[in-house]
Enzyme design. Structure first.
Site: not given
Lengths: 518, 518
Positions: B265, B302
């Site tokens: 990710e 994120c």
């Protein structure tokens, strides 16, 4: 069919290049007369552009239209069965009965994948309801479902001119996922493949689906495939073939800026293990089943068994004799094309240096009989390359003096599509499951690996090197998931999310409620 | 804790190397006193060997024991909350309230993934019943379910010292899948990570689980990570971090003989789009929500929003003023470590050459205030690098004169973890869904991207470059599937297959029957 020999750039046919090639009748190595035009770089680029454009339309059409398209393809194929089967047999050397079975499978696949979409299975819809009263923060609603990834490239496989080529599972599952497809036709059945493409395109046109939903490119060398898999417009690739072929594609894909998934189903020797009790009690039945599986269509299946591990019994020689009888009495069968038979003879020769050949199959041109070889466990353990696939009818028996030796051999196996176990129902067959699950994607109890059921719970894909991504399957409803990715909609009303994918009342949901999914 | 500073090779602690490093208090850049021993090649190899051995045991234990292990970890963490939170705050500079939230999330994740296994969800059990009367061939029974892939390597992430590190979702989901884990601890929170590892290992020992079910390796350079991901014993990798970091790992993995999945990710700017109607009616509410999201924990998520696309309205200047007020009045917040703040300042400087900075956040040491920049759509279209992530609180407003411009900007976005849309309920928000679904893995309606619900229907992972494999998610039950692969059992009795995984009565099945799955 006027388009024969031409590339299909969506609804447009095109043959701009100078490089032509010809299909071959493998029964006599004679070329057919129609020249096929290898796609030029310009044609490949045009196909990619149309595929990308078609995706923008196709991804947004209703689920109902997608389902209708898939079902209509099956109908169209049935209406053109004779033409398709004629080319299938002429180009592959495979017999009529096999053509019929594979044809039925291909039609069924389009219908079956349509059903996976229609029932909602392929969408994998998951819903978390909101909880506005949750402390310390309210819980938002979440609706998760699969959307198509984008243009998909599929490489036709020579051993399934229908079911793993233009009419195959990869094409059907990608179209079911909502992705346009660019097929790189296999050069050894260009007529079958081109006729197939034309029929799908006829259906697409009848249903006013976007130009570019299917492209069909011809090539006999690797340039077209390389161009396709390295283009940024391509979002996934389906391949069925050799380990060498799959790894070469992966290497090309590794050079891309954006990584994409290559779903490659590659080599497998599909080992069969037989326990002492089973061999003692059912030698003849087992010999019959295994020889029939090895013999089937000259062994040109990804699931054809190549290795047989047995514990030696008093009746082992009789068992072996039965296999030899079946192999030697079998008719010579034509292999798919001269390249396949050439490779088969090379592999047989290489292998002869490693094992004892106990029945050397006869051959003539591209026609072969199966070969039977044997070795013992100790030799197998010291020469693990014995397990490498020979594509075509070839069985190596590995004699084990006891179960410990047999297990030692199984421990040395590389990843396989399948493993099979013959054991008596009164013995505890679970003792073999740890090693068999570690080594393969499907385990068959008292049966042979050939005959892959196109079904809900099928897994066709195993640990490396049999596949490149063992989470996915290339057969069964789950095959569609290879060409999708999930999106979660947060805070959207359920009604709103529903409209988005045009759910109908038959669509099933997984709903998470009160700590259980249902 | 005696083991502090040492590597955990399963139950054994080890610090054989000469290379030591120290944790740092980011509030004053002072190192802590305990030396941490970077793992040597020998120690990495020992961890790999133990992990492989542990897998052979762990993969075969009952589902109940796996569930019990995960639940007991949560209990153990709760009993050691104070110690964990103390180190979390000391090493990350994050405030107590955030530590509490992240701690609760980590405990919940272990319990939640336990539930995914306990209910059968993670096993994805699918059953096709046999039909012995089918023509022309009988239909075999097929039972499909997921098994663990093997040892998993997890890289701890600096921005979630609990929830994406040793106590994080990747570790919890890999253990839930039945895989042993080797954690490469993040060098910027070695105390938190080591204490975490010791607690998990204490539970494993209490439950007599195999030595090697967890290994915890210390390193401040890339050598340990490289060694791990290239070793053939490793079967999957979990990573959360930058695009550069993820791609470097992928390159190393591409050199392996056996390809494996890297679940990375990576970067995302989490764009927010606001329609004209929404801005006209709710400017103040939207400004409050967005500024709170950008400000949260110095934007070190994120999912922190970095881009805001708006259609200009008469009240745009007021809206902007509200954002500036919120940004300028915010307290300075400590960034995670000097490396992060250094990179932030570099990125802010690079970015200033591309946009107009309208509020330059103050800073002092590793402490920052958010920065607000703006540009117009035409400039954004010509300089698409404006969209590249700046890790830390930083928001760029892209002014669009109309909806056509706004859509043009959205069309240019790279793949994102999330996109958000503010729109009025009476306007047709579906018109934005084609572009938003194409660009992201989660779409938030009238809300901000921060706050990722750990939930059944969550999708945390989007198109490249936000993730490397957008089919999978790193948050929610589906995260477990990353570390499994399916196996189909053919011809086994249902009773037999059931015994294999020790199903209990609470396990749910998908059963295909009469043309429907249920």
């Amino acid at each position: 069919m006027k388009s024969l020999g031409q590339n299909h750039i969506g609804y447009q046919v095109s043959g701009l290049g100078n490089h032509v090639f010809f299909g071959i009748d493998p029964k006599n190595n004679h070329p057919f007369e129609t020249p096929f035009y290898q796609a030029t770089a310009e044609e490949v680029d045009a196909a990619l552009a149309k595929s990308k454009e078609a995706f923008e339309v196709y991804r947004l059409i209703s689920i109902e239209k997608r389902v209708q398209f898939l079902k209509a393809i099956s109908e169209k194929l049935k209406a053109n069965k004779e033409l398709l089967i004629q080319w299938f047999c002429a180009e592959s050397g495979l017999p009529q009965d096999r053509a019929e079975v594979e044809f039925a499978r291909s039609c069924f696949q389009f219908e079956y994948y349509a059903k996976a979409v229609e029932t909602g299975y392929a969408l994998e819809i998951k819903i978390d309801s909101a909880d506005p009263d949750r402390k310390p923060n309210p819980k938002p609603s979440l609706t998760k479902l699969n959307i198509p990834v984008g243009p998909v490239v599929v490489f036709g496989a020579s051993n399934f001119p229908f079911a793993y080529s233009t009419l195959g599972g990869d094409v059907a599952s990608a179209l079911a996922a909502g992705c346009p497809v660019i097929v790189k036709a296999h050069a050894m059945h260009p007529h079958t493949s081109s006729v197939s493409a034309q029929l799908i395109l006829d259906v697409a046109k009848e249903q006013q689906l976007p130009d570019g939903i299917l492209c069909h490119l011809l090539a006999e060398d690797f340039t077209v495939g390389q161009h396709l898999v390295q283009d940024p417009r391509v979002k996934a690739v389906g391949f069925t073939g050799s380990i060498g072929g799959g790894m070469a594609l992966q290497k090309l894909i590794n050079e891309r800026k954006e990584p994409i998934s290559l779903y490659a189903e590659m080599g497998s020797s599909n080992p069969i293990a037989v326990t002492k009790s089973a061999l003692e009690k059912r030698a003849s039945e087992i010999a019959k089943q295994i020889s029939a599986s090895v013999l089937l269509n000259a062994g040109q299946f990804c699931t054809s068994p190549g290795l047989l591990f047995i514990e030696e019994t008093a009746n082992f020689n009789n068992f072996k004799e039965e296999l030899i009888q079946a192999f030697s009495q079998s008719e010579l069968q034509c292999m798919l094309h001269p390249g396949i038979s050439k490779r088969y003879f090379e592999r047989v020769k290489e292998h002869a240096a490693l094992v004892d050949v106990i029945y050397a199959g006869k051959h003539e041109g591209n026609f072969i009989q199966p070969t039977l070889a044997e070795t013992n466990a100790a030799h197998f353990v010291n020469n693990p390359q014995i397990q490498e696939e020979i594509f075509g009818s070839y069985l190596t028996i590995v004699r084990c003096s006891d179960e410990a030796e047999l297990r030692k051999c199984l421990d040395l196996l590389a990843g396989q599509l399948t493993t099979s176990l013959y054991a008596e129902s009164e013995e505890d067959a679970t003792r073999f499951l740890p090693v068999l699950t570690a080594k393969s994607g499907r385990i068959i109890f008292n049966g042979v690996p050939t005959g892959v059921e196109v079904s809900f719970a099928q897994q066709h894909g195993g640990p490396f090197p049999s596949s490149l991504n063992a989470y996915f399957t290339s057969v069964g409803w789950d095959a569609i998931k290879r060409f999708q990715r999930p999106v979660t909609f947060q805070n959207f009303s359920e009604d709103f999310s529903s409209k988005r994918v045009n759910f109908n009342e038959n669509v099933s949901f997984l709903h998470f409620l009160n700590g259980k999914y249902q």
